[in-house]
Design an enzyme around this catalytic site. Structure first.
Site, PDB file in Angstrom:
ATOM      1  N   GLY B  72     -32.065  16.642 -13.045  1.00 34.70           N
ATOM      2  CA  GLY B  72     -33.497  16.754 -13.026  1.00 34.70           C
ATOM      3  C   GLY B  72     -33.827  17.718 -11.797  1.00 34.70           C
ATOM      4  CG  LEU B  73     -35.151  21.188 -12.378  1.00 29.44           C
ATOM      5  CD1 LEU B  73     -36.728  21.676 -12.660  1.00 29.44           C
ATOM      6  CD2 LEU B  73     -34.399  22.461 -11.808  1.00 29.44           C
ATOM      7  CG  ASN B 128     -35.232  26.417 -15.567  1.00 27.27           C
ATOM      8  OD1 ASN B 128     -35.186  26.453 -16.860  1.00 27.27           O
ATOM      9  ND2 ASN B 128     -34.847  25.442 -14.977  1.00 27.27           N
ATOM     10  CB  CYS B 131     -35.231  22.439 -16.298  1.00 29.00           C
ATOM     11  SG  CYS B 131     -33.985  20.903 -16.012  1.00 29.00           S
ATOM     12  CG  ASN B 193     -31.395  25.442 -19.223  1.00 22.62           C
ATOM     13  OD1 ASN B 193     -30.626  24.538 -18.842  1.00 22.62           O
ATOM     14  ND2 ASN B 193     -32.558  25.575 -18.357  1.00 22.62           N
ATOM     15  N   GLY B 244     -23.405  29.968 -21.384  1.00 18.18           N
ATOM     16  CA  GLY B 244     -23.386  28.938 -22.316  1.00 18.18           C
ATOM     17  C   GLY B 244     -21.730  28.747 -22.538  1.00 18.18           C
TER      18      GLY B 244
END
Lengths: 246, 303
Positions: B72-73, B128, B131, B193, B244
């Protein structure tokens, strides 16, 4: 921290679901008690962080409970097999703060790091008491080993089958100068509430990397956000924020 | 080294290996383990305007061929990254860093990018918009082509460095979003992502991570990532950074054949802290094995 391959010397059951594994290899990065290693297991994507029970030269002892797929797989490994291991991770306990009569309080799978810690404190000339908590008789391990180090050992079992009936906190008597503890979180909370001196707690958390990169095991503390794997697993009593830990 | 050189948005990389954001901190943790100047670059931990603790723990779940994270960043916030983290990174890394910038509104992206654009250590700004772990945040922005384009336009207006937009794979049509970003002025696209996923603990009969769901990454996502890089390469003229599940030098070659100019290595750094180093060291032999003289020759070679 070193990425190295350790070879299993022995791997045996010592109590209910509880195994002692000895391994040999380069342990030169171990700084002291309270650190952990991170084992890579065949077919498992993430490593398994396991606390260090003891280090003697190039011989590592770990004690683990077979409670999930990874540790069950470990319990079936044989002497001679190797494991890629990150040695050694985390901050570890600070023995300089112990005072003359430290008490070590370990519960279940939190007991192993207490052994290396007790041995270190005794070698530093301290008068060491140890309280070991288990659920029941079948789970008890290492009582003789702790006594052989020269500690005063008290056993507590939740069902009263051996020693003091109740929890480690029921066996805690005044007179200690400092405490060190490791065990399940409800036990740590009880120790926090009952103890009257400063002390150090070792925490467990689900980890991604184990060396501070992924932020998977963060917690809030009085002194800011900390990573259990890198800034811990040992936190000082005064910096713990129970209610906001998660 | 010439054999592995690539050019990303006008900046030459010694090799195309870039540890991915969120798996490499701000660099210095790994510099304790090896000289990180062997890397092409690295993308620093996703940084937002304010400091964030992130999500509750547990944040990690293991999968068959990868892992789920719901961090969560967590980050110290853009101002402390500039005042504290970048100076630490400067001591151990003398190449251009990729700045990964998060946000919860266009205004926040603009403010963060404007600040980081002034830093001489930064080569590229990787925005980004994808997320999966922040509710009402990047995910919603990155799944809508118009919103993605609006962020690109706003960020491009306040920056001088190349802007690379990091896309989420959790969409029906990634090509339309990539094209919208290109049309709005993006200098590059990075993808993918993490894939939104979850695990359930059989004993507790509850989701393993506290946030219930998280981003799945690791070797299991590689074919999905490769397919999306292939599709996006076909649709845009700007460079594509592929990521990835990359774990080996062969994966790097495959991703470049699909269309990647450079690659990011993510989860592999977490299971093996030396993964990026090992990939770089293995590249020349893997190139020899497949008859590749220069890596830059093979970009998009599978089309």
């Amino acid at each position: 921290m070193k990425d190295t391959r350790l070879t299993i010397i022995s791997n045996k059951k010592i109590a209910l679901n509880t195994f002692e594994m000895k391994l040999r290899g380069d342990l030169s990065d171990v700084k002291g008690p309270g650190q952990f290693v991170n084992f890579a297991l065949e077919g498992k994507y993430l490593r398994r962080p396991i606390s260090i029970c003891d280090v003697n030269g190039d011989e590592l002892t770990v004690i683990y409970k077979a409670v999930g797929q990874g540790t069950e797989q470990m319990s079936e490994m044989q002497p001679g097999q190797g494991m890629d291991t990150l040695v050694a991770l985390g901050n570890g306990y600070d023995t300089a703060k112990s005072g003359e009569r430290p008490v070590l309080i370990g519960g279940g799978a939190g007991i192993p790091p207490m052994y290396f810690l007790a041995r270190t404190l005794i070698s530093e000339g301290k008068d060491v008491s140890v309280i070991l908590g288990f659920n029941t008789k079948e789970e008890i391990f290492y009582v003789n080993e702790f006594e052989a180090l020269g500690c005063r050992v008290t056993v507590a079992t939740a069902d009263g089958s051996v020693g003091v009936k109740g929890f480690v906190t029921d066996a805690l008597k005044p007179g200690y100068t400092y405490f060190y503890t490791c065990g399940p979180e409800p036990m740590l909370r009880a120790v926090y509430a009952r103890t009257e001196t400063s002390g150090q707690f070792s925490f467990e958390e689900r980890m991604g990397c184990g060396f501070g990169a992924c932020m998977g095991c963060s917690c809030r503390t009085v002194t800011g956000y900390k990573r259990i794997c890198k800034d811990g697993p040992v936190l000082e009593k005064e910096e713990i924020l129970w209610t906001e830990r998660r | 080294m010439d054999r592995t050189q690539v050019s990303l948005c006008g900046i030459t990389l010694d090799n195309p290996i870039i540890p991915a954001s969120g798996t490499f901190g701000y660099g210095y943790e790994f510099a304790e383990l090896y000289d990180i100047n062997i890397l092409g670059s690295f993308s620093f931990k996703g940084t937002t305007g304010e400091a964030r603790f992130g999500n509750p723990t547990p944040r990690i779940a293991e999968c068959q061929a990868g892992m789920i994270n719901s961090v969560g960043l967590q980050n110290p916030g853009i101002d402390r990254v500039i005042s504290e983290e970048l100076p630490k990174a400067r001591k151990c890394f003398n190449k251009s860093i990729m700045a990964n910038i998060g946000g919860f509104s266009i205004e926040e992206y603009v403010s963060n990018c404007e600040k980081i654009d002034k830093e001489d250590q930064i080569g590229w700004i990787e925005v980004n918009i994808s997320c999966p772990n922040v509710h009402g945040g990047g995910m919603a922005l990155g799944t809508d082509p118009e919103m993605a384009a609006a962020i690109v336009k706003a960020v491009k207006a306040v920056t001088t460095k190349p802007v690379i937009i990091k896309l989420t794979p959790n969409v029906t049509d990634i090509v339309s979003i990539a094209k919208a970003c290109e049309d709005a002025g993006a200098d590059g696209i990075s993808l993918i992502n993490t894939l939104l996923g979850m695990r359930i603990d059989l004993k507790a009969k509850k989701p393993v991570v506290a946030n219930k769901m998280g981003g799945y990454s690791g070797p299991g996502v590689f074919p999905v990532a490769l397919r999306m890089v292939y599709q996006v390469y076909d649709a845009v003229q700007i460079p594509v950074v592929g990521m990835g599940g990359i774990t080996t030098a062969e994966d790097v070659i495959e991703m470049m054949l699909a269309g990647a100019t450079a690659v990011e290595v993510g989860a592999a750094n977490l299971t093996d802290p030396f993964a990026s180093k090992k990939i770089i060291e293995a590249l020349p032999a893997a190139m020899d094995k497949y008859g590749i003289n220069k890596l830059s020759d093979i970009i998009g070679g599978a089309h």
